[in-house]
Scaffold this motif. Structure first.
Motif, mmCIF file in Angstrom:
data_model
loop_
_atom_site.group_PDB
_atom_site.id
_atom_site.type_symbol
_atom_site.label_atom_id
_atom_site.label_comp_id
_atom_site.label_asym_id
_atom_site.label_seq_id
_atom_site.Cartn_x
_atom_site.Cartn_y
_atom_site.Cartn_z
ATOM 1 N N ARG A 144 0.833 -1.203 0.000
ATOM 2 C CA ARG A 144 0.000 0.000 0.000
ATOM 3 C C ARG A 144 0.872 1.259 0.000
ATOM 4 N NH1 ARG A 144 -3.806 -1.250 3.948
ATOM 5 N NH2 ARG A 144 -5.331 -1.808 2.372
ATOM 6 N N GLY A 145 0.691 2.087 -1.041
ATOM 7 C CA GLY A 145 1.336 3.385 -1.101
ATOM 8 C C GLY A 145 2.737 3.428 -1.661
ATOM 9 N N LEU A 146 3.364 2.296 -1.898
ATOM 10 C CA LEU A 146 4.727 2.283 -2.424
ATOM 11 C C LEU A 146 4.702 2.293 -3.938
ATOM 12 C CD1 LEU A 146 7.812 1.988 -2.051
ATOM 13 C CD2 LEU A 146 7.468 -0.481 -2.082
ATOM 14 N N VAL A 150 10.885 -4.527 -11.769
ATOM 15 C CA VAL A 150 11.915 -5.065 -12.646
ATOM 16 C C VAL A 150 11.442 -6.333 -13.337
ATOM 17 C CG1 VAL A 150 14.273 -5.980 -12.701
ATOM 18 C CG2 VAL A 150 13.715 -4.069 -11.180
ATOM 19 N N LYS A 151 10.730 -7.186 -12.582
ATOM 20 C CA LYS A 151 10.341 -8.488 -13.121
ATOM 21 C C LYS A 151 9.120 -9.012 -12.377
ATOM 22 C CE LYS A 151 12.344 -13.117 -13.393
ATOM 23 N NZ LYS A 151 13.555 -13.870 -13.060
ATOM 24 N N GLY A 152 8.184 -9.600 -13.122
ATOM 25 C CA GLY A 152 7.031 -10.247 -12.513
ATOM 26 C C GLY A 152 6.001 -9.248 -12.043
ATOM 27 N N GLY A 153 5.158 -9.702 -11.132
ATOM 28 C CA GLY A 153 4.147 -8.849 -10.546
ATOM 29 C C GLY A 153 2.896 -8.733 -11.385
ATOM 30 N N THR A 164 7.023 2.711 -13.269
ATOM 31 C CA THR A 164 6.783 3.032 -11.865
ATOM 32 C C THR A 164 5.313 2.780 -11.595
ATOM 33 O OG1 THR A 164 8.535 4.664 -11.855
ATOM 34 C CG2 THR A 164 6.907 4.832 -10.122
ATOM 35 N N SER A 165 5.027 1.908 -10.638
ATOM 36 C CA SER A 165 3.648 1.547 -10.362
ATOM 37 C C SER A 165 3.531 1.021 -8.950
ATOM 38 C CB SER A 165 3.183 0.469 -11.351
ATOM 39 O OG SER A 165 3.959 -0.699 -11.180
ATOM 40 N N ASN A 166 2.302 0.685 -8.551
ATOM 41 C CA ASN A 166 2.109 0.013 -7.277
ATOM 42 C C ASN A 166 2.725 -1.371 -7.367
ATOM 43 O OD1 ASN A 166 0.568 2.046 -6.007
ATOM 44 N ND2 ASN A 166 -1.249 1.376 -7.107
ATOM 45 N N VAL A 206 7.646 -11.084 -7.657
ATOM 46 C CA VAL A 206 7.775 -9.711 -8.122
ATOM 47 C C VAL A 206 9.112 -9.181 -7.621
ATOM 48 C CG1 VAL A 206 6.496 -8.690 -6.169
ATOM 49 C CG2 VAL A 206 6.717 -7.428 -8.312
ATOM 50 N N GLU A 207 9.878 -8.600 -8.516
ATOM 51 C CA GLU A 207 11.159 -7.992 -8.170
ATOM 52 C C GLU A 207 11.028 -6.504 -8.472
ATOM 53 O OE1 GLU A 207 15.685 -8.130 -9.902
ATOM 54 O OE2 GLU A 207 14.553 -10.012 -9.841
ATOM 55 N N PHE A 208 11.368 -5.654 -7.486
ATOM 56 C CA PHE A 208 11.175 -4.223 -7.671
ATOM 57 C C PHE A 208 12.255 -3.427 -6.962
ATOM 58 C CE2 PHE A 208 8.916 -5.500 -3.874
ATOM 59 C CZ PHE A 208 9.217 -4.502 -2.963
#
Length: 78
Positions: free
Chosen positions: A7-9, A14-17, A32-34, A47-49
């Motif tokens: 929430r909020g980040l 980078v990968k997945g999600g 750039t997304s949630n 998910v890699e971020f």
């Protein structure tokens, strides 16, 4: 079936999600997304971020009733 959302980040995924198609492995590279990832029962997802801001963020499962049942955590970005 579960998912994970932060929430909020806002972050550079980078990968997945993602949630689309409920496959848990959609590509959102370099946007750039949630931060979110979804998977069907019995499956796994990744998910890699890279976070853009320091802080403490709520992590939760957004499936109906899951957050209220205690499927929550904290993510600390330093």
């Amino acid at each position: 079936e579960h998912d994970l959302e932060v929430r909020g980040l806002k972050a550079a995924v980078v990968k997945g999600g993602g949630h689309e198609g409920m496959s848990g492995m959609s590509s959102m590279s370099n946007t750039t997304s949630n931060v979110a990832v979804h998977t069907k029962a019995g499956k796994s997802a990744t998910v890699e971020f890279q976070a853009n801001e320091k802080g403490t963020y709520e992590v939760f499962c957004s499936m109906p009733g899951h957050e209220q049942s205690g499927m929550v955590a904290k993510l600390v970005v330093v």
